[in-house]
Design a protein around this motif. Structure first.
Motif, mmCIF file in Angstrom:
data_model
loop_
_atom_site.group_PDB
_atom_site.id
_atom_site.type_symbol
_atom_site.label_atom_id
_atom_site.label_comp_id
_atom_site.label_asym_id
_atom_site.label_seq_id
_atom_site.Cartn_x
_atom_site.Cartn_y
_atom_site.Cartn_z
ATOM 1 N N ALA A 164 0.684 -1.015 0.073
ATOM 2 C CA ALA A 164 -0.112 0.068 -0.093
ATOM 3 C C ALA A 164 0.723 1.262 -0.108
ATOM 4 O O ALA A 164 0.740 2.373 -0.683
ATOM 5 N N GLU A 165 1.958 1.214 0.875
ATOM 6 C CA GLU A 165 2.803 2.441 0.821
ATOM 7 C C GLU A 165 3.675 2.489 -0.535
ATOM 8 O O GLU A 165 3.570 3.682 -0.968
ATOM 9 N N ALA A 166 4.104 1.403 -1.148
ATOM 10 C CA ALA A 166 4.615 1.671 -2.288
ATOM 11 C C ALA A 166 3.575 2.026 -3.461
ATOM 12 O O ALA A 166 3.915 2.813 -3.938
ATOM 13 N N LYS A 167 2.467 1.636 -3.482
ATOM 14 C CA LYS A 167 1.504 2.100 -4.238
ATOM 15 C C LYS A 167 1.112 3.769 -4.114
ATOM 16 O O LYS A 167 1.009 4.634 -5.116
ATOM 17 N N GLN A 168 1.196 3.963 -2.897
ATOM 18 C CA GLN A 168 1.156 5.566 -2.602
ATOM 19 C C GLN A 168 2.373 6.350 -3.123
ATOM 20 O O GLN A 168 2.154 7.477 -3.752
ATOM 21 N N LYS A 169 3.634 5.800 -2.741
ATOM 22 C CA LYS A 169 4.770 6.426 -3.584
ATOM 23 C C LYS A 169 4.658 6.569 -4.959
ATOM 24 O O LYS A 169 5.055 7.504 -5.686
ATOM 25 N N ALA A 170 4.435 5.456 -5.543
ATOM 26 C CA ALA A 170 4.130 5.212 -7.015
ATOM 27 C C ALA A 170 3.300 6.469 -7.596
ATOM 28 O O ALA A 170 3.502 6.980 -8.487
ATOM 29 N N GLU A 171 2.263 6.553 -6.970
ATOM 30 C CA GLU A 171 1.188 7.488 -7.332
ATOM 31 C C GLU A 171 1.615 8.881 -7.178
ATOM 32 O O GLU A 171 1.465 9.579 -7.944
ATOM 33 N N ALA A 172 2.375 9.064 -5.986
ATOM 34 C CA ALA A 172 2.919 10.620 -5.734
ATOM 35 C C ALA A 172 4.027 10.951 -6.693
ATOM 36 O O ALA A 172 4.162 11.947 -7.465
ATOM 37 N N ALA A 173 4.960 9.637 -7.200
ATOM 38 C CA ALA A 173 5.982 9.945 -8.369
ATOM 39 C C ALA A 173 5.162 10.256 -9.539
ATOM 40 O O ALA A 173 5.732 11.012 -10.319
ATOM 41 N N ARG A 174 4.223 9.554 -9.819
ATOM 42 C CA ARG A 174 3.496 9.500 -11.219
ATOM 43 C C ARG A 174 2.987 11.247 -11.298
ATOM 44 O O ARG A 174 2.986 11.820 -12.304
ATOM 45 N N LYS A 175 2.502 11.545 -10.370
ATOM 46 C CA LYS A 175 2.027 12.841 -10.189
ATOM 47 C C LYS A 175 2.931 13.763 -10.138
ATOM 48 O O LYS A 175 2.757 15.032 -10.897
ATOM 49 N N LYS A 176 3.987 13.625 -9.712
ATOM 50 C CA LYS A 176 5.185 14.871 -9.554
ATOM 51 C C LYS A 176 5.767 14.663 -11.157
ATOM 52 O O LYS A 176 6.202 15.758 -11.569
ATOM 53 N N ALA A 177 5.880 13.654 -11.772
ATOM 54 C CA ALA A 177 6.381 13.393 -12.948
ATOM 55 C C ALA A 177 5.370 14.020 -14.099
ATOM 56 O O ALA A 177 5.952 14.944 -14.927
ATOM 57 N N GLU A 237 3.372 16.444 -13.518
ATOM 58 C CA GLU A 237 3.520 17.977 -13.382
ATOM 59 C C GLU A 237 4.887 18.597 -13.881
ATOM 60 O O GLU A 237 4.770 19.513 -14.558
ATOM 61 N N ALA A 238 6.016 17.767 -13.836
ATOM 62 C CA ALA A 238 7.130 18.336 -14.185
ATOM 63 C C ALA A 238 6.939 18.377 -15.811
ATOM 64 O O ALA A 238 7.559 19.142 -16.513
ATOM 65 N N ALA A 239 6.394 17.335 -16.284
ATOM 66 C CA ALA A 239 6.250 17.167 -17.847
ATOM 67 C C ALA A 239 5.478 18.549 -18.359
ATOM 68 O O ALA A 239 5.855 18.862 -19.300
ATOM 69 N N ARG A 240 4.390 18.723 -17.414
ATOM 70 C CA ARG A 240 3.455 19.651 -17.802
ATOM 71 C C ARG A 240 4.280 21.162 -17.881
ATOM 72 O O ARG A 240 4.189 21.884 -18.811
ATOM 73 N N LYS A 241 4.983 21.247 -16.731
ATOM 74 C CA LYS A 241 5.790 22.666 -16.727
ATOM 75 C C LYS A 241 6.940 22.499 -17.913
ATOM 76 O O LYS A 241 7.237 23.684 -18.619
ATOM 77 N N ALA A 242 7.607 21.364 -17.966
ATOM 78 C CA ALA A 242 8.669 21.545 -19.243
ATOM 79 C C ALA A 242 7.904 21.676 -20.448
ATOM 80 O O ALA A 242 8.549 22.524 -21.531
ATOM 81 N N ALA A 243 6.531 21.273 -20.850
ATOM 82 C CA ALA A 243 6.027 21.646 -22.068
ATOM 83 C C ALA A 243 5.611 23.322 -22.038
ATOM 84 O O ALA A 243 5.609 23.654 -23.162
#
Length: 270
Positions: free
Chosen positions: A101-114, A116-122
């Motif tokens: 469950a913790e790994a899923k939460q971290k993966a989801e947070a990392a996905r959202k962060k990535a 957001e970074a992609a959106r800013k880069a675009a």
């Protein structure tokens, strides 16, 4: 007649032998009955005691008892071991579930962060593309306009002369001279030559002056990359579509055309 003929005899009459025998038999029967009754009463009152013979503990019997005790003890130990293993397995499964469950939460947070970074880069790429188009349009303008943006005088000339003098110096993060610089350290030192005290970091320098359009640049304007107030890089526009800046550790301080890396915006301090 005898003189004693009329005198009654005081002797008891003799009983016959048969009578005596009958009475003796009756008496014997009665006495026998009483004896049997007394014997039964005595037997009823007296407790009956039974005697059991205890088995003799032979060597084989002792060995069998010892083996049975060992088997019972081993069975108990096996049961306890299984119980401990079952408990450990249950705890491990519970921990694995929590870790998943913790790994899923971290993966989801990392996905959202990535994302957001992609959106800013675009967004930054789109801003640079827009700036590149603006610069291309500006480059195709009149010779008079190019002349006006290429000639630096007064304080602007001093700022430009300083940054050009540092071309070839090393890029060092946090560097403020005299032989190594980071981007904001070079810009700060250049404007200090004309008495202007700029903030130290790019974010603050990008909002230190008046925002100007990239289509209306003048020598001495500060170029920035990123958003105003959150810029990650700055340089000085030196005219003729060129800028000087401390780019990165591999290039150091260089002079490049605006098309090399179109800026996001500019501020004017002079």
């Amino acid at each position: 007649m005898s003189h004693t003929a009329h005198i009654r005899s005081h002797r008891k009459p003799r009983r016959s032998a048969s009578t005596i025998a009958m009475r003796a038999g009756v008496a014997g029967g009665v006495l026998g009955t009483l004896a049997v009754a007394a014997s039964g009463a005595a037997n009823a009152a007296e407790p009956v005691t039974q005697t059991f013979e205890m088995p003799t503990l032979t060597g084989d019997l002792v060995a069998q008892i010892a083996q049975s005790a060992d088997a019972t003890q081993q069975a108990a130990a096996d049961y306890q071991l299984r119980a401990e293993r079952d408990a450990a397995a249950a705890n491990a499964a519970k921990q694995a579930k929590a870790d998943l469950a913790e790994a899923k939460q971290k993966a989801e947070a990392a996905r959202k962060k990535a994302a957001e970074a992609a959106r800013k880069a675009a967004a930054e790429r789109a801003s640079r593309d827009s700036a590149r188009d603006t610069l291309s349009t500006s480059a195709s303008g009149s010779t008079a306009t190019q002349a006006s943006t290429s000639t630096a005088t007064g304080s602007a000339a001093a700022v430009i002369a300083f940054v050009k003098a540092q071309i070839g110096d090393a890029y060092v993060s946090g560097g403020t001279g005299p032989n190594s610089w980071d981007c904001s350290g070079l810009v700060q030192a250049a404007f200090k030559q004309v008495g202007i005290d700029l903030p130290r970091v790019s974010q603050d320098q990008s909002v230190a002056g008046t925002q100007v359009s990239l289509s209306n640049l003048q020598p001495g304007d500060i170029l920035y990359w990123g958003s105003a107030g959150s810029a990650y890089h700055v340089a000085v526009y030196v005219g003729d579509g060129m800028f000087v800046g401390a780019q990165n550790p591999s290039t150091g301080v260089v002079m490049k055309p605006l098309s090399y890396d179109p800026p996001s915006g500019a501020v004017r301090m002079l």
